[in-house]
Design an enzyme around this catalytic site. Sequence first.
Site, PDB file in Angstrom:
ATOM      1  N   PHE A 197       0.871  -1.169   0.000  1.00 52.43           N
ATOM      2  CA  PHE A 197       0.000   0.000   0.000  1.00 52.43           C
ATOM      3  C   PHE A 197       0.912   1.223   0.000  1.00 52.43           C
ATOM      4  CE2 PHE A 197      -2.971  -3.158   0.997  1.00 52.43           C
ATOM      5  CZ  PHE A 197      -4.258  -2.647   0.929  1.00 52.43           C
ATOM      6  N   CYS A 198       0.516   2.287  -0.704  1.00 58.26           N
ATOM      7  CA  CYS A 198       1.438   3.412  -0.880  1.00 58.26           C
ATOM      8  C   CYS A 198       0.673   4.723  -1.001  1.00 58.26           C
ATOM      9  CB  CYS A 198       2.287   3.239  -2.149  1.00 58.26           C
ATOM     10  SG  CYS A 198       2.909   1.582  -2.442  1.00 58.26           S
ATOM     11  N   THR A 199       1.382   5.822  -0.736  1.00 55.53           N
ATOM     12  CA  THR A 199       0.914   7.159  -1.059  1.00 55.53           C
ATOM     13  C   THR A 199       1.981   7.821  -1.916  1.00 55.53           C
ATOM     14  OG1 THR A 199      -0.286   7.358   1.041  1.00 55.53           O
ATOM     15  CG2 THR A 199       0.190   9.396  -0.159  1.00 55.53           C
ATOM     16  N   ASN A 376      -4.191   4.043  -3.231  1.00 57.51           N
ATOM     17  CA  ASN A 376      -4.399   2.712  -3.800  1.00 57.51           C
ATOM     18  C   ASN A 376      -5.799   2.511  -4.359  1.00 57.51           C
ATOM     19  OD1 ASN A 376      -2.439   2.203  -1.131  1.00 57.51           O
ATOM     20  ND2 ASN A 376      -1.723   1.274  -3.038  1.00 57.51           N
ATOM     21  N   ARG A 389      -6.265   8.044   3.021  1.00 61.73           N
ATOM     22  CA  ARG A 389      -5.021   8.814   3.145  1.00 61.73           C
ATOM     23  C   ARG A 389      -4.961  10.001   2.186  1.00 61.73           C
ATOM     24  NH1 ARG A 389      -1.732   4.653   1.129  1.00 61.73           N
ATOM     25  NH2 ARG A 389      -3.614   3.382   0.963  1.00 61.73           N
TER      26      ARG A 389
END
Length: 451
Positions: A197-199, A376, A389
């Site tokens: 999972f990423c930003t 995501n 987020r």
Amino acid sequence: GSDDKEGTLLGKRNILLGCSARHPDVTQPNLQTLASSLNASAAATKHSSGKMRVWSRVPIVCFLCLSLVVGEVASLAPARPGRGSVSVGPRRGKLAPLGSTVDGAPLPRYRVDLDQPPGVRWNDVMKEKRAAAHKTITGLFTLLPEEIHTEVDKLVLHAEARLPDWAREEMQGIAAALNVTFGDVLLVNFFFEITPFCTSILAQNSRTGHLFHARNLDFGFGMPSFSDNLRDLAMDVEFIKGGEPAFMVTTFAGYVGAATGMRPGVFSVTVNEREMTGPLPIPNLLKGVLNLINALETTDAYPVTWATREALEDDATTFKSVVKMFSERPLATQIYLIIGGAAQGEGVVLTRDHNSLLNAWEMDAASGEWFLVQTNYDHWLPMPIWDNRRIPAEKALKKVGTDAILASAIYSNVLSLDPILNKLTVYSTIMSCGEGKYESFSRKCDGCSPI
């Protein structure tokens, strides 16, 4: 013949039932259902032999699902000999942190010489990171019964010749350095391909015109000890070609793809997993696993982080050519590609299905869209209430302002803000392609949100 195919399907059923017996509290209902389906498929195989390829992937799907659900279990896999004359250590271990991580500490930086043969170019890195990498790989494989190891090795034997030479030879060298099988290294690389999972953020300074590309990488949902292990493996790697720096990536020891990278003066890129797509809002883990295995078995679709690594290495790559390539090339799984350039306005988020471009979201500072934030989930849809987020990141960027946006401001005022920084965040990277600047930091926030 159909009798052999029927026997294969019944064998898969028995493997699933074996998994169910070993993990009754976690897997029994789902695996019993799958086993029943396999039994029915075996009975009808003479009429639908094309379905067998799908069911042959089920054991590997089960492994990856279990590895996300169960973080700490006893070893199930006995030691196995490797291929050839190389002895291979046991696939056993327990995921546990090796060292204490200080939040904000710069990641270690290594050099990898592309002029060296692929099988040895990672030797210096693996020598230093061997203990942490071996512990992480063997820890993941504690979840696999020996029957599943056999199915994994069959898949690897089938796919090995279809892998690009550089990736196969690099992973073979890593396997030898770690005293594990090539199949172990290959599957761990695919595990990294589908589960983070990423930003990711692109933001442009209105005074200087400099474009900043930043990301938090979150990893280990349901496996907190795995996140700790990855902090010990995280590193920046500067790739050298012809004696000169060619490009940078932030990666993990043992991983040959590039999910975060920059070719100075040309482009920067981050890869984000694409979640919760389709008519039902369910996690995309199973779809990603099946797409990756299908790519190895039947198609020319390509793991996205391998394509990213090749684009970074290509001396002829431009910002426009890499956007075009990632818009058109068949990829092994659904994904987001966040791409920044060296010039003003060169910023885009590509939303990809595994075989087509769904959306290209371009930066437009003249219209007030001086930043893009991709997590995501598809940016045109509402964020899920349990993982939003994006909105806090957008509010934080607006508070900083386009005239004051700098790498330091993004790190302190955006990437370090809960929930953008959360318990699963492994590292933060900030890049400026036009300036040729690249910085990465280890992250650890025990008091932050769980995701």
